[in-house]
Design an enzyme around this catalytic site. Sequence first.
Site, PDB file in Angstrom:
ATOM      1  N   GLU A 248       0.880  -1.178   0.000  1.00 44.03           N
ATOM      2  CA  GLU A 248       0.000   0.000   0.000  1.00 44.03           C
ATOM      3  C   GLU A 248       0.911   1.219   0.000  1.00 44.03           C
ATOM      4  O   GLU A 248       1.604   1.479   0.982  1.00 44.03           O
ATOM      5  CB  GLU A 248      -0.915  -0.041   1.223  1.00 44.03           C
ATOM      6  CG  GLU A 248      -2.169   0.788   1.023  1.00 44.03           C
ATOM      7  CD  GLU A 248      -1.995   2.202   1.525  1.00 44.03           C
ATOM      8  OE1 GLU A 248      -1.719   3.091   0.678  1.00 44.03           O
ATOM      9  OE2 GLU A 248      -2.117   2.424   2.724  1.00 44.03           O
ATOM     10  N   CYS A 282      -2.252   8.943   3.296  1.00 40.09           N
ATOM     11  CA  CYS A 282      -2.156   8.598   1.878  1.00 40.09           C
ATOM     12  C   CYS A 282      -3.477   8.843   1.154  1.00 40.09           C
ATOM     13  O   CYS A 282      -3.509   8.939  -0.069  1.00 40.09           O
ATOM     14  CB  CYS A 282      -1.714   7.153   1.712  1.00 40.09           C
ATOM     15  SG  CYS A 282      -2.690   6.012   2.692  1.00 40.09           S
ATOM     16  N   GLU A 383       3.738  13.236  -4.894  1.00 41.23           N
ATOM     17  CA  GLU A 383       3.168  13.161  -3.554  1.00 41.23           C
ATOM     18  C   GLU A 383       3.942  14.072  -2.603  1.00 41.23           C
ATOM     19  O   GLU A 383       5.140  13.903  -2.405  1.00 41.23           O
ATOM     20  CB  GLU A 383       3.218  11.709  -3.040  1.00 41.23           C
ATOM     21  CG  GLU A 383       2.459  11.543  -1.748  1.00 41.23           C
ATOM     22  CD  GLU A 383       2.505  10.129  -1.183  1.00 41.23           C
ATOM     23  OE1 GLU A 383       3.585   9.522  -1.205  1.00 41.23           O
ATOM     24  OE2 GLU A 383       1.456   9.647  -0.705  1.00 41.23           O
TER      25      GLU A 383
HETATM   26  O1  TXE Z   1       8.738   5.918   3.876  1.00 43.95           O
HETATM   27  P1  TXE Z   1       9.450   4.541   3.783  1.00 43.95           P
HETATM   28  P2  TXE Z   1       9.348   7.329   4.312  1.00 43.95           P
HETATM   29  C1  TXE Z   1       5.288   8.431   1.345  1.00 43.95           C
HETATM   30  C2  TXE Z   1       5.385   9.915   1.569  1.00 43.95           C
HETATM   31  C3  TXE Z   1       6.709  10.076   2.194  1.00 43.95           C
HETATM   32  C4  TXE Z   1       7.493   9.025   1.430  1.00 43.95           C
HETATM   33  C5  TXE Z   1       8.710   8.525   2.133  1.00 43.95           C
HETATM   34  O2  TXE Z   1       5.364  10.593   0.330  1.00 43.95           O
HETATM   35  O3  TXE Z   1       7.239  11.334   2.016  1.00 43.95           O
HETATM   36  O4  TXE Z   1       6.589   7.962   1.291  1.00 43.95           O
HETATM   37  O5  TXE Z   1       8.427   8.288   3.492  1.00 43.95           O
HETATM   38  C6  TXE Z   1      10.559   0.817   6.099  1.00 43.95           C
HETATM   39  N1  TXE Z   1      13.247  -2.678   3.508  1.00 43.95           N
HETATM   40  N2  TXE Z   1       4.571   7.748   2.399  1.00 43.95           N
HETATM   41  O6  TXE Z   1      10.742   7.526   3.848  1.00 43.95           O
HETATM   42  O7  TXE Z   1      10.916   4.689   3.765  1.00 43.95           O
HETATM   43  C7  TXE Z   1      10.721   1.997   7.015  1.00 43.95           C
HETATM   44  O8  TXE Z   1      11.636   1.726   8.034  1.00 43.95           O
HETATM   45  C8  TXE Z   1      12.233  -2.838   4.358  1.00 43.95           C
HETATM   46  C9  TXE Z   1       3.273   7.253   2.066  1.00 43.95           C
HETATM   47  O9  TXE Z   1       9.148   7.476   5.739  1.00 43.95           O
HETATM   48  O10 TXE Z   1       8.786   3.809   2.692  1.00 43.95           O
HETATM   49  C10 TXE Z   1       9.292   2.176   7.510  1.00 43.95           C
HETATM   50  O11 TXE Z   1       9.013   1.248   8.526  1.00 43.95           O
HETATM   51  N3  TXE Z   1      11.609  -1.819   4.958  1.00 43.95           N
HETATM   52  C11 TXE Z   1       2.804   6.254   3.034  1.00 43.95           C
HETATM   53  C12 TXE Z   1       8.480   1.844   6.259  1.00 43.95           C
HETATM   54  O12 TXE Z   1       9.339   1.085   5.429  1.00 43.95           O
HETATM   55  C13 TXE Z   1      12.021  -0.584   4.665  1.00 43.95           C
HETATM   56  C14 TXE Z   1       3.104   6.523   4.455  1.00 43.95           C
HETATM   57  C15 TXE Z   1       8.004   3.062   5.475  1.00 43.95           C
HETATM   58  O13 TXE Z   1       9.091   3.891   5.209  1.00 43.95           O
HETATM   59  C16 TXE Z   1      13.072  -0.346   3.758  1.00 43.95           C
HETATM   60  C17 TXE Z   1       4.448   6.992   4.641  1.00 43.95           C
HETATM   61  C18 TXE Z   1      13.707  -1.471   3.182  1.00 43.95           C
HETATM   62  N4  TXE Z   1      14.726  -1.367   2.337  1.00 43.95           N
HETATM   63  C19 TXE Z   1       5.107   7.604   3.622  1.00 43.95           C
HETATM   64  N5  TXE Z   1      13.259   0.985   3.670  1.00 43.95           N
HETATM   65  C20 TXE Z   1       1.391   5.801   2.855  1.00 43.95           C
HETATM   66  N6  TXE Z   1       1.127   5.080   1.773  1.00 43.95           N
HETATM   67  O14 TXE Z   1       0.549   6.009   3.700  1.00 43.95           O
HETATM   68  C21 TXE Z   1      12.363   1.577   4.487  1.00 43.95           C
HETATM   69  N7  TXE Z   1      11.623   0.635   5.103  1.00 43.95           N
END
Ligand code: TXE
Length: 479
Positions: A248, A282, A383
């Site tokens: 998601e 989101c 976004e």
């Molecule tokens: O998300 P990340 P970030 C969007 C929003 C935001 C951008 C980046 O635009 O600015 O994403 O946010 C874990 N292997 N959304 O950097 O990095 C991480 O530790 C496994 C939309 O905070 O995707 C965290 O627990 N896991 C969104 C989770 O992934 C990994 C909500 C999300 O972090 C990983 C949040 C890896 N290699 C941000 N790298 C929505 N859809 O609601 C990171 N993580």
Amino acid sequence: MNIQNYINGSFQNPKSKEWIDNYNPSNGEVYSQIPNSSKADVEDAYNAAASAFKTWSNTTLIDRSRILIKISELLETNLQRFAEAESKDNGKPVSLAKSVDIPRSASNFRFFGNAITQFASESHESVGLNAINYTLRQPIGVVGCISPWNLPLYLFTWKIAPALAAGNCVVAKPSEVTPMTAYLLGEICNEAGLPKGVLNIVHGLGTTAGQAIIEHPNIKAISFTGGTATGAHIAKVAAPMFKKLSLELGGKNPNIIFGDCDYEDMLNTTVRSSFANQGQICLCGSRIFVESSIYDKFKSDFVEKVKQLKVGHPSNSETNIGALVSKPHLEKVKGYINIAKEENGTILCGGNEVVVEGYENGYYLEPTVIEVPTDECRVNQEEIFGPVVTIMPFQTEKKVLQMANKVKYGLSATLWTNNLKRTMRMSNELQAGIVWVNTWMMRDLRTPFGGVKASGVGREGGFEALRFFTEPKNVCIKY
Ligand code: TXE
């Protein structure tokens, strides 16, 4: 205060003995530390989960259900404590955590605790062949749940509850930016009688702890909510191991307003769908398209209402907009406001950081409305995930549909109209996993939840989630 991993029912320090600072966004201060967990901690969590699986997967549905509902009740009993912790970690108003995040986390456990007792599989009689087919829905084994920072406990439990209900054991990682309520959840699971090892919570960075979960050869399914780039990375890592994936991801959702809508309801809901949780949901309607016949009126009424929103400390009961989640995120969102200016957008209100007295180092930003000259500009395509929306007028249904669909994302869409035929036409055509008509973020937990295009694959919610967390096995018996 140190947060600890929750492995095999007990609280443990990371093997590396390394810790990461955890900031309070409302004042910019470090207020706790979290484990910088490594592969070794994930391995411990996996082993605990794997040994608990045999018993948990054979625990009766009534017993599983009873424990999940007990967790739900304990969350409700601890509402204030959890709401304050969520707010301190994330920057959201305590009132929001108390009215939405924590009650919804409790509902997730209650809902899936009940749903599993109603989850049925099909059978097919092969008429004329003297055979009957039935489908077993077996738990997968050990599954990984990785969640983001915007709705920390809400999204964490949205994955964990169905995974556990279906009989899996879980290795879960909350966002390193908002670990606190996941930490507190461990205590509650013990109190509710969840057997050791059924749920394991590992804290740490995505690139180390998260990466160890997605790379683990025996963690057979990953449910992830987060950024689109991370989702793509997870898909790449998981593909050669044929893991089941539910992703998601981001959204850039259109909010389409026709002149025939119920105006006041639309206006109030649009303020909410634009700025709830500082715009860090989101599902927020970040692109507002307004039929030209009411555009000028909407623009002035909307801006007037947005200017009345109070930016302030999350624990102040009058606060509508709290702090953004982190300093880097605040900088990212501000960067987009600058991009909007460079692209000839007009800032109709907001656009500046806010200094809240007594909390001068907090990450506060005014709710911002940008009138854009074209739907193709970056602030209308990418976004932003903050308290920033774009608005622009449209002339025809055909044109607005084109603009609504012309982004890489496809999570949700909101439509404001009282015209039934138009509602049906547009709901069919909008490229989104969810279409709300004359409302926003009304959630019935039985419905499928997720997106299309770069917003992800798979669906959560209701029996979709239970299907994801089980493997169907067809049994054919000839008699
Ligand atoms: O998300 P990340 P970030 C969007 C929003 C935001 C951008 C980046 O635009 O600015 O994403 O946010 C874990 N292997 N959304 O950097 O990095 C991480 O530790 C496994 C939309 O905070 O995707 C965290 O627990 N896991 C969104 C989770 O992934 C990994 C909500 C999300 O972090 C990983 C949040 C890896 N290699 C941000 N790298 C929505 N859809 O609601 C990171 N993580």
